[in-house]
Design a protein around this motif. Structure first.
Motif, short mmCIF file in Angstrom:
data_model
loop_
_atom_site.label_atom_id
_atom_site.label_comp_id
_atom_site.label_asym_id
_atom_site.label_seq_id
_atom_site.Cartn_x
_atom_site.Cartn_y
_atom_site.Cartn_z
N GLU A 316 10.08 3.20 -1.34
CA GLU A 316 10.87 2.96 -1.98
C GLU A 316 11.38 1.32 -2.17
O GLU A 316 11.93 1.05 -0.93
CB GLU A 316 12.06 3.94 -3.08
CG GLU A 316 13.36 3.24 -2.23
CD GLU A 316 13.58 4.57 -1.41
OE1 GLU A 316 15.06 4.85 -1.18
OE2 GLU A 316 12.81 5.18 -0.96
N GLY A 317 11.70 0.52 -2.84
CA GLY A 317 12.01 -0.61 -2.26
C GLY A 317 11.10 -2.17 -3.04
O GLY A 317 9.78 -2.23 -2.50
N GLU A 318 12.02 -2.61 -1.31
CA GLU A 318 11.22 -4.08 -1.14
C GLU A 318 10.38 -4.01 -0.11
O GLU A 318 8.84 -4.78 -0.38
CB GLU A 318 11.65 -5.07 -0.67
CG GLU A 318 12.05 -4.98 0.90
CD GLU A 318 13.98 -5.94 1.06
OE1 GLU A 318 13.44 -7.40 0.85
OE2 GLU A 318 14.83 -5.30 1.22
N HIS A 319 9.94 -2.93 0.71
CA HIS A 319 8.76 -3.27 1.67
C HIS A 319 8.09 -1.93 0.69
O HIS A 319 6.62 -1.90 1.59
CB HIS A 319 9.03 -2.41 2.92
CG HIS A 319 10.38 -3.14 3.66
ND1 HIS A 319 9.98 -4.67 3.51
CD2 HIS A 319 11.38 -3.43 3.47
CE1 HIS A 319 11.10 -5.12 4.71
NE2 HIS A 319 12.30 -4.48 4.09
N GLU A 320 7.80 -1.09 0.16
CA GLU A 320 6.97 -0.63 -1.02
C GLU A 320 4.94 -0.31 -0.51
O GLU A 320 4.44 -0.26 -0.16
CB GLU A 320 7.38 0.21 -2.21
CG GLU A 320 6.61 1.24 -2.49
CD GLU A 320 6.54 1.76 -4.17
OE1 GLU A 320 5.84 2.75 -4.53
OE2 GLU A 320 8.05 1.02 -4.47
N SER A 321 5.02 -1.44 -1.21
CA SER A 321 3.83 -2.27 -1.61
C SER A 321 2.74 -3.09 -0.23
O SER A 321 1.78 -2.85 0.37
CB SER A 321 4.17 -3.40 -2.43
OG SER A 321 4.68 -4.64 -1.52
N THR A 322 4.15 -3.57 0.57
CA THR A 322 3.75 -3.46 2.21
C THR A 322 2.70 -2.75 2.72
O THR A 322 1.79 -1.85 3.49
CB THR A 322 5.07 -4.81 3.12
OG1 THR A 322 5.20 -6.01 2.13
CG2 THR A 322 4.01 -5.18 4.55
N ILE A 323 3.56 -1.67 2.66
CA ILE A 323 3.21 -0.03 3.55
C ILE A 323 2.39 0.40 2.74
O ILE A 323 1.81 0.78 3.75
CB ILE A 323 4.81 0.90 3.47
CG1 ILE A 323 5.95 0.12 4.19
CG2 ILE A 323 4.21 2.42 4.00
CD1 ILE A 323 5.64 0.12 5.87
N SER A 324 2.16 0.47 1.65
CA SER A 324 1.14 0.99 0.86
C SER A 324 -0.55 0.05 1.83
O SER A 324 -1.40 0.67 2.07
CB SER A 324 0.75 0.79 -0.15
OG SER A 324 1.92 2.14 -0.82
N LYS A 325 -0.41 -1.02 1.65
CA LYS A 325 -1.39 -1.85 2.38
C LYS A 325 -1.49 -2.07 3.17
O LYS A 325 -2.37 -1.32 3.87
CB LYS A 325 -0.58 -3.17 2.19
CG LYS A 325 -2.22 -4.50 2.27
CD LYS A 325 -1.85 -6.09 2.45
CE LYS A 325 -2.71 -6.57 2.48
NZ LYS A 325 -2.41 -8.05 2.48
N VAL A 326 -0.96 -1.00 4.16
CA VAL A 326 -0.72 -1.34 5.43
C VAL A 326 -1.25 0.79 6.00
O VAL A 326 -2.07 0.26 6.50
CB VAL A 326 0.86 -1.23 7.05
CG1 VAL A 326 0.62 -0.66 7.71
CG2 VAL A 326 1.27 -2.72 6.52
N LEU A 327 -0.67 1.13 5.27
CA LEU A 327 -1.58 2.41 5.00
C LEU A 327 -3.02 2.00 4.59
O LEU A 327 -4.39 3.75 5.62
CB LEU A 327 -0.57 3.36 4.66
CG LEU A 327 0.88 3.85 5.04
CD1 LEU A 327 1.40 4.72 3.79
CD2 LEU A 327 0.39 4.70 6.05
N ARG A 328 -3.23 1.64 4.01
CA ARG A 328 -4.92 1.66 3.57
C ARG A 328 -5.89 1.30 4.41
O ARG A 328 -6.72 1.39 5.15
CB ARG A 328 -5.25 1.45 1.87
CG ARG A 328 -4.02 1.97 1.29
CD ARG A 328 -4.77 1.49 -0.09
NE ARG A 328 -3.90 2.39 -1.37
CZ ARG A 328 -3.04 2.38 -1.79
NH1 ARG A 328 -2.19 1.52 -2.01
NH2 ARG A 328 -2.27 3.03 -2.73
#
Length: 342
Positions: A316-328
């Motif tokens: 959760e938090g400010e890095h959430e969308s970045t992590i989702s992109k990296v995972l995909r």
């Protein structure tokens, strides 16, 4: 060049040995002055300390709190560099002080910031802070080293604060003086102390806001994000509880949960209760712990070997969308969803 490591103690005989041992085993022990500032312990703290000959100075007398003890330690210190290590914390590896001292000898800097490994023995949670130089709102003193001259320029820790005097000092140092961030981990920071207990969260928030106002900042954006995340978690809980069969669609699925903090652990526990097979927790960085609550911790690169049906981003938090992109990107062809979409 010498570094003074200051440890404040009070009735912590059951915890302090790991701290003492981690300092005694440093490869740069000849450059370390370990100072113990004790608040007048009545247990075996002082006798335990006496068993470690590397300790240079011990001062024991009642004090007014942690920052009074820290200031006493600075007054006793003769090192070129000052560092504060909690009695219930420990240095991360045997070469970390050598790495820090080398950096100060090679660079014209006033302070240095390292990463810190945080852990919660009760929940099994593990995470790192001070991972970016720009993340000033999350700097903790276990990863902050400074020249002793900074205390002459800035002054001692303010005893007006109960929890945030170190944050106030570090933010002033970062704003006014020159420092660097190095990609190394200096300490293991045990959660559950005064600043990390749930009972202190309101006071911590008030003092953090006071620090921001004194420094001419707005309300810390990280706190705003945390408040938003609490709302999101409540919505997730409401959504799960309102279902006739909460999380039943995940029964029998082999799932990986990204993250090692409390939200990821909560997600994993909820999934397991509904019959899902939680095969692992995932991390992007080097794995620093083998398992949490009986579930192995793996790197993203190892995810394909496990034959996962689904990966849930538990950040959760400010890095959430970045992590989702990296995972995909790294798990191409594998289904990845956010915890918000459960």
């Amino acid at each position: 060049m010498k570094i003074s490591i200051i440890t404040a103690t009070y009735n912590c005989a059951h915890l302090i040995e790991e701290c003492l041992r981690s300092v005694a085993e440093q490869t740069a022990i000849d450059k370390i002055e370990h100072i113990i500032v004790d608040g007048g312990s009545t247990d075996k703290t002082l006798s335990t300390i006496s068993q470690y000959p590397h300790v240079a100075k011990v001062y024991s007398a009642p004090d007014r709190g942690i920052y009074h003890a820290f200031n006493r330690g600075v007054e006793l210190a003769s090192g070129d560099i000052i560092y504060f290590l909690g009695a219930d914390d420990s240095l991360y590896e045997k070469s970390c002080i050598e790495t820090v001292v080398d950096a100060f000898e090679c660079e014209e800097i006033d302070y240095l910031i390292t990463k810190v490994r945080c852990f919660d023995e009760v929940s099994g949670e593990v995470w790192h802070v001070n991972t970016e130089m720009s993340d000033e709102a999350n700097i903790c003193h276990q990863g902050f080293f400074c020249r002793s001259s900074l205390f002459e320029k800035i002054g001692p820790f303010s005893e007006c604060f109960q929890l945030c005097a170190d944050s106030f000092f570090m933010k002033k140092a970062i704003a006014r003086f020159h420092g660097i961030h190095i990609d190394t981990t200096s300490a293991n920071f045990r959660q559950g102390g005064a600043s990390s207990s749930s009972a202190s969260r309101l006071l911590l928030k008030r003092e953090a806001n006071a620090v921001a106002q004194l420094l001419g900042e707005t309300t810390p954006s990280k706190q705003v994000q945390l408040d938003k995340n609490v709302i999101d978690l409540k919505l997730l809980l409401d959504k799960v509880l309102s279902k006739k069969e909460p999380l039943a669609i995940y029964s029998g699925m082999k799932i990986g949960v990204f993250g090692t903090r409390q939200l990821s652990i909560t997600i994993a526990n909820a999934l397991r209760q509904q019959g899902a097979i939680v095969a692992c927790f995932l991390q992007t960085t080097q794995v620093s712990v083998n398992e949490i609550t009986g579930v192995p911790v793996k790197s993203i690169e190892e995810a394909y070997e496990l034959g996962l049906s689904l990966v849930i981003n538990g950040i959760e938090g400010e890095h959430e969308s970045t992590i989702s992109k990296v995972l995909r990107e790294k798990l191409e062809g594998m289904k990845v969803i956010s915890w918000r979409d459960m």
